[in-house]
Write a protein that holds these residues in place. Structure first.
Motif, PDB file in Angstrom:
ATOM      1  N   GLU A  94       2.287   8.973  16.360  1.00 36.40           N
ATOM      2  CA  GLU A  94       3.508   8.276  15.971  1.00 36.40           C
ATOM      3  C   GLU A  94       4.280   7.785  17.193  1.00 36.40           C
ATOM      4  N   ALA A  95       4.266   8.565  18.280  1.00 35.00           N
ATOM      5  CA  ALA A  95       4.949   8.141  19.502  1.00 35.00           C
ATOM      6  C   ALA A  95       4.278   6.921  20.115  1.00 35.00           C
ATOM      7  N   VAL A  96       2.944   6.896  20.099  1.00 32.99           N
ATOM      8  CA  VAL A  96       2.213   5.734  20.615  1.00 32.99           C
ATOM      9  C   VAL A  96       2.528   4.502  19.779  1.00 32.99           C
ATOM     10  N   ARG A  97       2.554   4.658  18.465  1.00 32.28           N
ATOM     11  CA  ARG A  97       2.890   3.529  17.589  1.00 32.28           C
ATOM     12  C   ARG A  97       4.314   3.042  17.843  1.00 32.28           C
ATOM     13  N   LYS A 102       1.268  -2.009  25.171  1.00 33.16           N
ATOM     14  CA  LYS A 102       0.228  -2.651  25.966  1.00 33.16           C
ATOM     15  C   LYS A 102      -0.694  -1.659  26.675  1.00 33.16           C
ATOM     16  N   ARG A 103      -0.105  -0.795  27.515  1.00 35.05           N
ATOM     17  CA  ARG A 103      -0.942   0.014  28.408  1.00 35.05           C
ATOM     18  C   ARG A 103      -0.366   1.425  28.546  1.00 35.05           C
ATOM     19  N   SER A 116      -8.553   7.806  22.576  1.00 33.35           N
ATOM     20  CA  SER A 116      -8.893   7.286  21.257  1.00 33.35           C
ATOM     21  C   SER A 116      -7.637   6.884  20.487  1.00 33.35           C
ATOM     22  N   ILE A 117      -6.607   7.717  20.541  1.00 32.95           N
ATOM     23  CA  ILE A 117      -5.348   7.420  19.848  1.00 32.95           C
ATOM     24  C   ILE A 117      -4.736   6.130  20.377  1.00 32.95           C
ATOM     25  N   CYS A 118      -4.728   5.990  21.695  1.00 37.63           N
ATOM     26  CA  CYS A 118      -4.141   4.795  22.305  1.00 37.63           C
ATOM     27  C   CYS A 118      -4.916   3.537  21.927  1.00 37.63           C
ATOM     28  N   GLU A 119      -6.231   3.612  22.015  1.00 36.71           N
ATOM     29  CA  GLU A 119      -7.058   2.438  21.742  1.00 36.71           C
ATOM     30  C   GLU A 119      -6.989   2.036  20.274  1.00 36.71           C
ATOM     31  N   LYS A 120      -6.881   3.009  19.378  1.00 41.40           N
ATOM     32  CA  LYS A 120      -6.766   2.691  17.959  1.00 41.40           C
ATOM     33  C   LYS A 120      -5.454   1.986  17.648  1.00 41.40           C
ATOM     34  N   ASN A 121      -4.476   2.157  18.530  1.00 38.56           N
ATOM     35  CA  ASN A 121      -3.195   1.488  18.358  1.00 38.56           C
ATOM     36  C   ASN A 121      -3.077   0.237  19.225  1.00 38.56           C
TER      37      ASN A 121
END
Length: 335
Positions: A94-97, A102-103, A116-121
């Motif tokens: 949720e924090a990444v979303r 961008k990065r 994986s979490i970052c790339e999926k977002n």
């Protein structure tokens, strides 16, 4: 970690899966949960819940206000800076979303799930690997590299770091953590410190509390933690975020799933925290810890040393360790 490679065979021998499944005892080294099991207060609360199941007929508190209040007392923060969720991993998603566009810079070695979490977002990731040669410490070289990564074309949104290191168990000092938080804050970059295993180590919790005491100085800092691992209840997903500002907390709440924390998770988590806070108040000594914390840390130290000695005797290089319930054992042996 993999054992030394066996001699090649002409054909793979069939696996008796039933025999493997029934083998006892079976230790899953991929799971880092308190070896003491479920906290006594959680066991008692679970029995009470079973005796009065009608509470499950109602929706859980969507804002988890009681749990947030107990967490704020435990960590001595404002309840307005606490966000409860279905585990630290869920809150990280949720924090990444909410904040990463961008990065993301990941301080490693780290869990592959983060990337994986970052790339999926839709975020790109940059790794900042700490070196085994320097004991996974954060040296001037790493600080220089981090400054460069954070300033790359102004495209970095977030930094991820574990305290203690997950996979290494290494604890970065309070001064290092504060410098990293300051580097991010100066650029308006969100720093996520994952402290899911900090309570397994007195040194790690001391560093965590020192950072939290200055949390208001870093509005872009978010500390993630979980009630699942230390209190032995990973089957009930309960975690929380401690935010550097109420505005960040409120924005994170907008991305949280409705009724993210189930009623059983709330009931057991609240019972554990009430018991821990009550014991701490009764002891009322500077630096005192609860019996649960003391027994956990003693057992973890003893068993970690046992495993480190055993792996070393087999010729493996044991790196890191000292700050959690796990060690990093690279996949090679001394020849």
């Amino acid at each position: 970690m993999q054992p030394p490679a066996a001699a090649p065979q002409s054909a793979a021998a069939p696996v008796d899966r039933a025999a493997v499944a029934s083998a006892q005892p079976c230790i899953d080294f991929s799971v880092a949960v308190n070896p003491l099991g479920l906290h006594p207060a959680a066991k008692e609360a679970l029995l009470q819940l079973a005796a009065e199941p009608c509470v499950l007929e109602r929706y859980p508190d969507a804002r988890a206000e009681k749990l947030s209040s107990l967490l704020s007392c435990y960590w001595q923060l404002s309840p307005a800076c606490v966000v409860c969720g279905a585990g630290a991993s869920d809150l990280l998603c949720e924090a990444v979303r909410a904040f990463a566009k961008k990065r993301v810079v990941i301080v490693g070695p780290a869990s592959a799930a983060w990337q994986s979490i970052c790339e999926k977002n839709g975020c790109q990731t940059d790794a900042l690997p700490l070196s085994m040669r320097t004991g996974f410490s954060f040296t001037a070289r790493e600080e220089q590299s981090l400054s460069w990564l954070l300033g790359t074309a102004g495209s970095t949104d977030m930094l991820l770091l574990a305290l203690p290191g997950n996979l290494t168990g290494v604890i970065l000092g309070t001064d290092v953590l504060l410098r990293i938080a300051a580097l991010c804050e100066a650029r308006g970059i969100y720093a996520i410190f994952d402290a899911s295993y900090a309570q397994f180590s007195a040194q790690a919790e001391e560093a965590l509390r020192a950072v939290l005491a200055r949390l208001s100085q870093f509005p872009h800092l978010i500390v993630l933690n979980t009630l699942s691992t230390f209190y032995g209840m990973p089957g009930l997903r309960a975690g929380y975020a401690l935010c550097g500002s109420e505005a960040v907390c409120a924005h994170l709440c907008e991305f949280r799933r409705a009724w993210a924390v189930s009623t059983p998770a709330l009931v057991l988590s609240e019972a554990v925290l009430r018991a821990e806070l009550s014991e701490l108040e009764a002891r009322a000594q500077e630096g005192s810890v609860t019996d649960w914390t003391e027994r956990t840390r003693k057992l973890v130290v003893e068993e970690r040393q046992y495993l480190a000695t055993a792996f070393s005797a087999l010729g493996y290089t044991v790196a890191g360790g000292g700050g959690a319930c796990f060690e990093l054992t690279p996949n090679f042996r001394t020849v």
